[in-house]
Design a protein around this motif. Structure first.
Motif, PDB file in Angstrom:
ATOM      1  N   LYS A  88       0.790  -1.163  -0.096  1.00  0.00           N
ATOM      2  CA  LYS A  88       0.059  -0.013  -0.027  1.00  0.00           C
ATOM      3  C   LYS A  88       0.907   1.257  -0.074  1.00  0.00           C
ATOM      4  N   ASN A  89       0.461   2.242  -0.576  1.00  0.00           N
ATOM      5  CA  ASN A  89       1.037   3.512  -0.732  1.00  0.00           C
ATOM      6  C   ASN A  89       0.360   4.544   0.382  1.00  0.00           C
ATOM      7  N   SER A 118      -9.309  13.890  -5.184  1.00  0.00           N
ATOM      8  CA  SER A 118      -8.787  14.027  -6.237  1.00  0.00           C
ATOM      9  C   SER A 118      -7.769  15.178  -6.768  1.00  0.00           C
ATOM     10  N   PRO A 143      -3.784  11.403  -5.495  1.00  0.00           N
ATOM     11  CA  PRO A 143      -4.288  10.228  -5.957  1.00  0.00           C
ATOM     12  C   PRO A 143      -5.991  10.325  -6.077  1.00  0.00           C
ATOM     13  N   GLU A 144      -6.445   9.477  -6.885  1.00  0.00           N
ATOM     14  CA  GLU A 144      -7.792   9.443  -6.860  1.00  0.00           C
ATOM     15  C   GLU A 144      -8.151   8.280  -5.662  1.00  0.00           C
ATOM     16  N   ALA A 145      -9.021   8.806  -4.858  1.00  0.00           N
ATOM     17  CA  ALA A 145      -9.558   7.991  -3.714  1.00  0.00           C
ATOM     18  C   ALA A 145     -10.763   8.686  -3.250  1.00  0.00           C
ATOM     19  N   CYS A 178      -1.272  14.817   1.590  1.00  0.00           N
ATOM     20  CA  CYS A 178      -2.066  15.665   0.551  1.00  0.00           C
ATOM     21  C   CYS A 178      -2.769  16.899   1.309  1.00  0.00           C
ATOM     22  N   VAL A 208      -3.346   9.773   2.600  1.00  0.00           N
ATOM     23  CA  VAL A 208      -4.141   9.042   1.577  1.00  0.00           C
ATOM     24  C   VAL A 208      -3.689   7.806   1.641  1.00  0.00           C
ATOM     25  N   LYS A 209      -4.292   6.698   1.857  1.00  0.00           N
ATOM     26  CA  LYS A 209      -3.921   5.222   1.680  1.00  0.00           C
ATOM     27  C   LYS A 209      -4.454   4.794   0.434  1.00  0.00           C
ATOM     28  N   CYS A 210      -3.627   4.157  -0.432  1.00  0.00           N
ATOM     29  CA  CYS A 210      -4.024   3.729  -1.997  1.00  0.00           C
ATOM     30  C   CYS A 210      -3.188   2.651  -2.291  1.00  0.00           C
ATOM     31  N   ASP A 211      -3.629   2.097  -3.611  1.00  0.00           N
ATOM     32  CA  ASP A 211      -2.727   1.072  -4.161  1.00  0.00           C
ATOM     33  C   ASP A 211      -1.610   1.595  -5.046  1.00  0.00           C
TER      34      ASP A 211
END
Length: 421
Positions: free
Chosen positions: A2-3, A76, A70-72, A7, A23-26
């Motif tokens: 996970k990244n 955005s 990131p888009e989460a 932001c 932000v936690k994202c793939d």
């Protein structure tokens, strides 16, 4: 894997821009051709980054356009921005034939665990470049990613890496400004240099370099700093200025030997009201002469400076200042020092090897000398801890003696948490 990415809401979104969001994202499972995936180790955070964030959406600067948010959920690129940071990382995947996994790099990164970057065809042993055609060509220094194995200034020790992140983004502006001043014999032999925002790294690195030049040339040129009352003790403790005065009383304190002889004023604060007071002081005194006013930066960010800068600043934003428009009849006129322009001239005058040697010698001495300046380095590791550290800065501000190195990776025995420079 996970990244995690730090932001901030864009001011244009109507949200509080000082609200830090992790932000936690793939991370991407497939890497496009001619891209690299970096594991961002750690990055510096200082007043410089506060400026980047404040000017993130300003049309001239566009700092939020270097790295996409990131888009989460609820986030955005239209509603949030990523404030760029100077940091170190390791390439873990590469689809570019000339850049390889395992390389240590330094550059203008995102505050994240992982960062995917495109790589332009222009690659040499020293660096590769991130193509950003949506930004003006003069942003090129920000697009360079330095390959540590080919960098003559690189030292792999953790403390020097930390110092690099704190000083390297600003030191070369100070270095080439001093070189530029010396090329004119300090505008014909000025006997004193007056610097605003004297507690900022740009200003006190310039003071350090002028003092070093004085020693080499046997000069008695005086260096005088102007700073806020709350930063007075720190600035005096640096022992880089012959005299330090606060903004509130400098025009009554700057008397006697400090007010005689030709003076160069270097404006690092970018404060129009202060610049007017400096000019009026010399105009009223009569027994001393202000022979040059040089704009070299912006350390006092406010809505007014943001609004004026986007309309009136020069060709690039690497070493510019504001203030000349407030005093159209002023004499001498404000000179804006532009590091890339002066460096281009020096590249015509000196060989690449000579410039490299100049920079290596100056950097080596800085890495030794700066450790006595009383700057406290605080390392903060982990997403929650970084968010809390940012919120503390919003609440209490940044003292000039504070220096932060952050990582979105959890703390390890190797990274530690606090050290004294």
């Amino acid at each position: 894997m996970k990244n995690f990415i730090l932001c901030h809401p864009r001011a244009s979104s109507g949200q509080d821009p000082n609200q830090a969001i992790i932000v936690k994202c793939d991370i991407p499972q497939t890497i496009p051709i001619d891209h690299v995936l970096l594991e961002v180790d750690r990055f510096g955070f200082s007043a410089n980054n506060v400026t980047y964030q404040a000017l993130g959406e300003t049309s001239h600067f566009r700092y939020f356009d270097f790295h996409h948010a990131p888009e989460a959920a609820g986030v955005s690129s239209k509603t949030h921005g990523v404030t760029p940071v100077w940091g170190f990382g390791t390439i873990i995947k590469s689809t570019h034939s000339k850049v390889h996994a395992g390389e240590r790099v330094y550059g203008y990164l995102a505050p994240a665990r992982y960062l995917l970057l495109p790589v332009s065809p222009e690659v040499n042993k020293y660096a590769f470049f991130v193509p950003r055609p949506h930004l003006p060509p003069d942003r090129r220094p920000y697009n360079q990613v330095t390959r540590c194995a080919g960098d003559p200034l690189y030292d792999p020790s953790p403390i020097v890496e930390d110092l690099t992140m704190l000083y390297r983004p600003l030191f070369w502006t100070s270095f080439w400004c001093e070189d530029w001043l010396n090329s004119s014999n300090y505008k014909g032999g000025s006997t004193q240099i007056l610097l605003s925002s004297a507690s900022s790294k740009t200003a006190f690195c310039l003071a350090y370099l002028i003092r070093r030049r004085n020693s080499l040339q046997g000069s008695s040129r005086r260096i005088i700093g102007l700073t806020s009352t709350k930063n007075l003790d720190f600035t005096k403790h640096l022992a880089l200025y012959d005299d330090v005065f606060d903004y509130e009383s400098f025009d009554t304190s700057l008397v006697g030997d400090c007010a005689r002889g030709n003076c160069i004023y270097v404006d690092v604060a970018g404060n129009d009201a202060l610049n007017a007071r400096v000019r009026n002081h010399f105009r009223a005194r009569g027994h001393s002469e202000l022979i040059a006013c040089i704009a070299l930066g912006l350390t006092n960010v406010s809505p007014s400076t943001v609004n004026s800068s986007s309309a009136n600043w020069g060709k690039n934003d690497f070493s510019v200042g504001a203030g000349s428009e407030a005093l159209p009849e002023a004499n001498p006129q404000v000179e804006h020092f532009f590091m890339p322009e002066w460096l281009a001239i020096r590249k015509q005058q000196l060989s690449v090897s000579a410039i490299t040697q100049m920079q290596k010698e100056a950097w080596t001495k800085l890495m030794s000398g700066c450790r006595s300046w009383g700057v406290s380095l605080r390392r903060v590791c982990g997403p929650n801890q970084v968010k809390a550290a940012y919120e503390e800065i919003v609440k209490r501000g940044l003292a000039p003696g504070d220096a932060f190195v952050w990582s979105l990776w959890e703390e390890t025995a190797e990274t530690g948490s606090k050290a004294k420079l």
